[in-house]
Design a protein around this motif. Sequence first.
Motif, short mmCIF file in Angstrom:
data_model
loop_
_atom_site.label_atom_id
_atom_site.label_comp_id
_atom_site.label_asym_id
_atom_site.label_seq_id
_atom_site.Cartn_x
_atom_site.Cartn_y
_atom_site.Cartn_z
N HIS A 1 21.09 -15.27 -93.59
CA HIS A 1 21.76 -15.72 -92.37
C HIS A 1 20.79 -15.77 -91.18
N LYS A 2 19.99 -14.71 -91.01
CA LYS A 2 19.13 -14.60 -89.84
C LYS A 2 17.82 -15.36 -89.97
N PHE A 3 17.29 -15.43 -91.18
CA PHE A 3 16.01 -16.11 -91.39
C PHE A 3 16.15 -17.10 -92.55
N PRO A 4 16.93 -18.15 -92.37
CA PRO A 4 17.24 -19.07 -93.49
C PRO A 4 16.03 -19.81 -94.02
N THR A 5 14.96 -19.92 -93.24
CA THR A 5 13.77 -20.63 -93.72
C THR A 5 12.66 -19.68 -94.15
N SER A 6 12.92 -18.38 -94.13
CA SER A 6 11.91 -17.39 -94.49
C SER A 6 12.21 -16.79 -95.85
N LYS A 7 11.18 -16.36 -96.54
CA LYS A 7 11.35 -15.71 -97.83
C LYS A 7 11.90 -14.30 -97.66
N VAL A 8 12.89 -13.97 -98.47
CA VAL A 8 13.48 -12.64 -98.43
C VAL A 8 12.44 -11.60 -98.83
N ASP A 9 12.39 -10.51 -98.08
CA ASP A 9 11.43 -9.45 -98.35
C ASP A 9 11.93 -8.55 -99.47
N ASP A 10 11.00 -7.82 -100.10
CA ASP A 10 11.39 -6.77 -101.05
C ASP A 10 12.18 -5.71 -100.29
N CYS A 11 13.13 -5.10 -100.97
CA CYS A 11 13.95 -4.06 -100.35
C CYS A 11 14.00 -2.84 -101.27
N ALA A 12 13.90 -1.67 -100.69
CA ALA A 12 14.06 -0.41 -101.44
C ALA A 12 14.79 0.58 -100.56
N VAL A 13 15.79 1.26 -101.15
CA VAL A 13 16.62 2.21 -100.40
C VAL A 13 16.83 3.47 -101.22
#
Length: 448
Positions: free
Chosen positions: A364-376
């Motif tokens: 939604h916020k960065f529709p033209t950017s690649k999604v970053d890796d996420c760890a929680v």
Amino acid sequence: MGSCFSAESRSPLPNSPTTMSLGVKKRKNSRKRPPGSRSSSFDHRREEQLHRIVGRMFLNGSSEVASLFTQQGKKGTNQDAMIVWENFGSRTDTVFCGVFDGHGPLGHMVAKRVRDSLPLKLSAHWEVNLKGSNDVLREIVGSVNSEENSFNSVNDDPKASTNFEEIDNNPEIFQTLKDSFLKAFKVMDRELSMYANADCFCSGTTAVTLIKQGQHLIIGNIGDSRAVLCTRDKDNSLVAVQLTVDLKPNLPAEAERIRRCKGRVFALRDEPEVARVWLPNYDSPGLAMARAFGDFCLKDFGLISVPEVSYRRLTEKDEFVVLATDGIWDVLTNEEVINIVASAESHSRAAQAVVESAVRAWRHKFPTSKVDDCAVVCLFLGLDATTSATKWKLEGKDVAERSVDVEEESSSGKDWSALEGVSRLNTLLTLPRFVPGEDEENHEPGEI
């Protein structure tokens, strides 16, 4: 946004330096490995020993006191790593948690190495400090036996817990624990400089770590991963308390240290909100953090691996702690994260719920950017670690090797391209040099 600068849509100028020729001489110990350097066979044996330890979790899953989840982004190998280690140091009421965000060509290897080695070093230094010795482990780097002894001790009879009851009134006790963190982080970084399986000259990782023993939290942090506590106020409403500071170059004290060491700090016109660290004479590597493990190309120019160490005494109002990489915090606020965890259908699903919400927010916020890796990692404080049977549910392969579609149900086959000029890739690539004689204002607008 982003750990290191990437110019994948730009063409380097003919005289631009490559990543391996940054105008900085590699440290001698990054070229010549001492006899004690780790070999691949040692690493394999070492990993097997670690995987057999009861209570040590590093894959997607959960236990009675914690929930873990990581998901690969759209940028290649998942460079995030995580760990929860119950009965840490053979103490039944102690838990170690950590989240690590690698960057650079070999960032995934560095993150895994720190995930596996740092807890052992911290435990070893902790024992030495408690016994009042200051120099027994001074030369722990390169000593295979010291780590093997740490492996063997994890199955020993649980030790009596350290008495922390007077810690609030006795800063000397906290100083002992702080010294353990400082020494362990220092030794870890020195070991990476001799890591035979990966060149950490242009690769590194963040680290946000904590030890919970009874009602006491000790947190050690470098880089821009973050720890947030969920507690309740007098009206019983959820409140987010940030336990760590994002150690980025935009902080005045961090920028001043870097400049004193001849490093440069400035942002690019394309992303004026992101301060980055650059070599004195080359427009590289553009690291978006002021402290990190590895990244030895910048260690002589202000980048450090010294953690900020803090302490908090827990109360009955404190409910859980969330550790996460910047793939989460770039798109979700502290308040949003604690509300997601608090409203999760179960503790075991909490970490996954945060990651899934972050992925949706990225779209939604960065529709033209690649999604970053996420760890929680979610550590729940309402249960005592002594009651945990460490029954956790394995949901995949090693997190560094998993290849997961970030959101299969909503992808619809659409290819999410990188930003036109600057992408959020956790890679370390050289920027084109500014053309000699070009107007100096190219740097000025973004200067911090």
